[in-house]
Scaffold this active site. Sequence first.
Site, PDB file in Angstrom:
ATOM      1  N   LYS A 199     -36.887 -19.142  33.480  1.00 31.66           N
ATOM      2  CA  LYS A 199     -37.763 -19.223  34.778  1.00 31.66           C
ATOM      3  C   LYS A 199     -37.740 -20.758  35.523  1.00 31.66           C
ATOM      4  O   LYS A 199     -38.298 -21.699  34.954  1.00 31.66           O
ATOM      5  CB  LYS A 199     -39.131 -18.763  34.710  1.00 31.66           C
ATOM      6  CG  LYS A 199     -39.385 -17.484  34.507  1.00 31.66           C
ATOM      7  CD  LYS A 199     -40.727 -16.804  34.423  1.00 31.66           C
ATOM      8  CE  LYS A 199     -40.931 -15.292  34.390  1.00 31.66           C
ATOM      9  NZ  LYS A 199     -42.404 -15.232  34.219  1.00 31.66           N
ATOM     10  N   GLY A 379     -45.391 -27.689  24.890  1.00 31.50           N
ATOM     11  CA  GLY A 379     -46.137 -27.902  26.245  1.00 31.50           C
ATOM     12  C   GLY A 379     -46.095 -29.625  26.405  1.00 31.50           C
ATOM     13  O   GLY A 379     -45.864 -30.115  27.631  1.00 31.50           O
TER      14      GLY A 379
HETATM   15  C1  3PG Z   1     -48.647 -25.976  21.249  1.00 30.83           C
HETATM   16  O1  3PG Z   1     -48.436 -25.205  20.383  1.00 30.83           O
HETATM   17  O2  3PG Z   1     -47.967 -26.290  22.004  1.00 30.83           O
HETATM   18  C2  3PG Z   1     -49.876 -27.212  20.796  1.00 30.83           C
HETATM   19  O3  3PG Z   1     -50.292 -26.877  19.476  1.00 30.83           O
HETATM   20  C3  3PG Z   1     -50.871 -26.943  22.063  1.00 30.83           C
HETATM   21  O4  3PG Z   1     -51.272 -25.787  22.051  1.00 30.83           O
HETATM   22  P1  3PG Z   1     -52.289 -25.122  23.120  1.00 30.83           P
HETATM   23  O5  3PG Z   1     -51.096 -24.707  24.155  1.00 30.83           O
HETATM   24  O6  3PG Z   1     -52.841 -24.049  22.956  1.00 30.83           O
HETATM   25  O7  3PG Z   1     -53.111 -26.174  23.747  1.00 30.83           O
HETATM   26 MG    MG Z   2     -48.301 -24.303  24.284  1.00 37.92          MG
END
Ligand code: 3PG
Ligand code: MG
Length: 400
Positions: A199, A379
């Site tokens: 996306k 992320g």
């Molecule tokens: C991830 O897996 O990207 C990190 O551990 C952060 O986890 P979250 O997106 O649940 O904050």
């Molecule tokens: Mg994540």
Amino acid sequence: MNALKTLDDLDVGGKKVLVRVDLNVPLEYGEVSDESRIESVAPTLVELAEKGARVIILSHFGRPKGRVVPAMSLAPIAPYLSTALGGRKIAFATDCIGEAAQRVVNSLNDGDFALMENTRFHAGEEANDDKFTAALAELGDLYVNDAFSAAHRAHASTTGVAAVLPSAAGCLMAHELAALESVLTTPAQPVMAVVGGSKVSTKIDLLINLIQNVDILAIGGAMANTFLDAGGVNIGSSLTEKDHLGTARDIRSKAEKCGCQLILPRDGVVAREFVSGAPSKVCTVDSVPDDGMILDLGPLTIDAIETAIRKAKTLVWNGPLGAFEILPFDAATSAAAKVAAECTRNGTLLSVAGGGDTVASLRHAGVMADFSYVSMAGGAFLEWLEGKTLPGVEALKDQQ
Ligand code: 3PG
Ligand code: MG
């Protein structure tokens, strides 16, 4: 980047050191299916123990939203962590604060390890609540953050504690930041980015930041269909985001203004069904049949991307170029990844990859060990590529 304090700046012998790591690993039927994140924090934990610290390990696991969710307990992770630490024993505390936590911490000798239960079992973690932060900080004398992959979260265990205890970055955090800096802050030119995935809508900020920082941007995956669609190309029944055609056009014109060369698909591997082994054929983008879906880049496009990778000195990669999880639509991702690996091995390219599906697609291509650096972050890597500051990193800088 300000120089962050590292383990070398802390006097840890005989001290209780809270270490924030990211043990948020995939668990399938009670088994960890990818131990990379666990293995990647071992050097910091071992170094601290060898310097005589009492190592108190903090992590989140899943998204229990402030409640105790037994399926998101860190208990099953402890044996894997123990293996990664060369078989060293790890005490487990059934809560990360309070009496249960304190009891386990009190039982530690210098050089021992304790793993605390999921920090997100308390609502104060994600709220970055002062009381919860104080309860965590009470357990230790010093704080080390080795969780780059959770640094995009301003939580108690990632930023709160850093403001209360003397703090430093762990080895993995320092290593991640150095690798990332070498790509966008002080890169050897030309710099190329390869961005794929399904996306455009999830990568708008990322694409806009990249076009201002790289010389060449290759776009693949289903998100490239939206660019083709926006340019008036008939993409048959391919995945596209109709409400982001304007976004794609904007990105194209911004790229032109910034002097960033875009590589978009010239041809694709087209099938009628999104299934493994579906009959497919190569079509140039002006000849995709109405009932055809572009599931991978074709040879002309792969060739253009490979040529650009061979000329580049720096490469940042996020996202697969085709539907790599269903064969044979892994061809473009694997071919381009292999060229990047070869150039890296030959010393002509610095290659950094990360984020979401990227690691899985590079592992599938068998090139993980040949990239200069593959980030364990999802992320956080994306937010960094978007040019955002990461609160977990900022909190360590504020320590100076
Ligand atoms: C991830 O897996 O990207 C990190 O551990 C952060 O986890 P979250 O997106 O649940 O904050
Ligand atoms: Mg994540």
